[in-house]
Design a protein around this motif. Structure first.
Motif, PDB file in Angstrom:
ATOM      1  N   TYR A 113       0.862  -1.253  -0.061  1.00  0.00           N
ATOM      2  CA  TYR A 113       0.041  -0.066  -0.017  1.00  0.00           C
ATOM      3  C   TYR A 113       0.926   1.167  -0.103  1.00  0.00           C
ATOM      4  N   ARG A 118      -1.224   4.623  -1.296  1.00  0.00           N
ATOM      5  CA  ARG A 118      -2.341   4.195  -0.644  1.00  0.00           C
ATOM      6  C   ARG A 118      -2.184   4.748   0.770  1.00  0.00           C
ATOM      7  N   ALA A 119      -2.292   5.999   1.166  1.00  0.00           N
ATOM      8  CA  ALA A 119      -1.676   6.346   2.372  1.00  0.00           C
ATOM      9  C   ALA A 119      -2.537   5.600   3.544  1.00  0.00           C
ATOM     10  N   GLU A 120      -3.837   5.836   3.682  1.00  0.00           N
ATOM     11  CA  GLU A 120      -4.567   5.449   4.566  1.00  0.00           C
ATOM     12  C   GLU A 120      -4.418   3.949   4.856  1.00  0.00           C
ATOM     13  N   LEU A 121      -4.371   3.188   3.875  1.00  0.00           N
ATOM     14  CA  LEU A 121      -4.481   1.611   4.005  1.00  0.00           C
ATOM     15  C   LEU A 121      -2.987   1.265   4.785  1.00  0.00           C
ATOM     16  N   GLU A 123      -1.143   3.436   6.461  1.00  0.00           N
ATOM     17  CA  GLU A 123      -0.762   3.712   7.973  1.00  0.00           C
ATOM     18  C   GLU A 123      -1.794   2.943   8.678  1.00  0.00           C
ATOM     19  N   HIS A 124      -2.761   2.430   8.275  1.00  0.00           N
ATOM     20  CA  HIS A 124      -3.697   1.535   9.103  1.00  0.00           C
ATOM     21  C   HIS A 124      -2.887   0.038   9.475  1.00  0.00           C
ATOM     22  N   ARG A 127       0.216   0.158  11.586  1.00  0.00           N
ATOM     23  CA  ARG A 127      -0.226   0.399  13.108  1.00  0.00           C
ATOM     24  C   ARG A 127      -0.892  -0.709  13.608  1.00  0.00           C
ATOM     25  N   THR A 168       7.689  10.020   2.855  1.00  0.00           N
ATOM     26  CA  THR A 168       6.469  10.932   3.050  1.00  0.00           C
ATOM     27  C   THR A 168       6.967  12.032   3.650  1.00  0.00           C
TER      28      THR A 168
END
Length: 302
Positions: A113, A118-121, A123-124, A127, A168
């Protein structure tokens, strides 16, 4: 042969099992030789047999090999689908969600990702991996179980997330992740381990980007000194990094000296990518020197 039918079915299943094992061996050998097309063919045949025999372990193993193969070939969409397939078979088979094998795959997905922006995926995913492992280590501490493998996997997760954060330009968080990964590596692998030295060097790069050139220099110099004593295989990478940081602190002669040593070692190691990076660095030194001469000339002019 009415009476033999059960036996025949068992023989058939055994034959498929043997054929599948052979295909997986051929696939691994082909991957090792860099014959990726051939490997892919063997794996596709193997996965069919694994499904026919309802062999869950083999299905998972084959999917994860296929996923890694797709990943190294840059086929990120297929790699994503294959990792997800392997994970769903694992979870369906009762593997706990915080099992290291599941987290390793989640980490690969997060990395995919990240590469696809696909930043949100991403990061998730990162985490999920770090928090699951931290919770697991907390639980292990109470049980006093051996947790080296889990700690090293956490280090790998932090290292991967640090690279993503650096790319980033979230430098402060990247620095924290590199520092945490470095501490795990120091504790588990010791200060002369190749991975420890690369993490030191990567953390130095982040400090350098933050304008903390002196701190960066101390750290990268330490990494280089340790790598010399340990005969580190990627010494040219560390030396190139040292040279770059020296360039940013304005120590041109030292920078050139280390770039040239790094260039010699990179050529010996056959690391073409590093050779190009180092040549780029040497060009930057030259440009900077010309710039300084021009400025000196301007100041000297009446």
């Amino acid at each position: 042969s009415l009476f033999g039918s059960g036996e025949d079915q068992r023989d058939e299943a055994q034959r498929k099992e043997d054929e599948m094992v052979l295909l997986l061996k051929k696939a691994k050998l082909s991957m090792h030789r860099g014959q990726l097309q051939a490997a892919s063919g063997f794996l596709h045949q193997a996965v069919v047999l694994a499904h026919q025999n309802h062999n869950n372990q083999a299905i998972i193993y084959t999917y994860s090999l296929m996923a890694n193969l797709a990943y190294v070939q840059g086929q990120l969409d297929s790699a994503e689908k294959l990792f997800k397939a392997a994970m769903s078979f694992m979870l369906a088979g009762g593997t706990p969600q915080d099992d290291n094998a599941v987290i390793e795959m989640s980490l690969k997905l997060a990395t995919i990702y990240a590469e696809q922006n696909r930043a949100e995926l991403a990061e998730h995913g990162f985490r999920f991996c770090t928090e699951s492992l931290e919770a697991k280590l907390e639980k292990h501490k109470e049980l006093q179980e051996d947790e080296k493998e889990t700690r090293l996997l956490l280090g790998l997760c932090l290292d991967s997330r640090a690279r993503y954060r650096a790319a980033t330009l979230h430098l402060k968080q990247a620095g924290q992740d590199y520092l945490d990964a470095l501490n795990i590596c120091l504790q588990e692998q010791g200060e002369t381990h190749p991975q420890t030295l690369v993490l030191m060097s990567d953390l130095a790069t982040i400090l350098d980007l933050q304008g903390r050139h002196d701190d960066a220099l101390v750290l990268v110099q330490q990494a280089v000194d340790l790598s010399r004593s340990a005969g580190h295989p990627d010494q040219h990478v560390l030396l190139g990094n040292l040279a770059g940081i020296l360039l940013h602190t304005g120590r041109m002669d030292d920078s050139v000296r280390f770039y040239q040593e790094a260039l010699h070692l990179a050529r010996q190691a056959g690391d073409q990518e590093a050779v190009e990076r180092i040549q780029e660095g040497l060009r930057e030194v030259k440009n900077r020197r010309n710039q300084e001469r021009t400025e000196d000339g301007k100041e000297a002019a009446p």
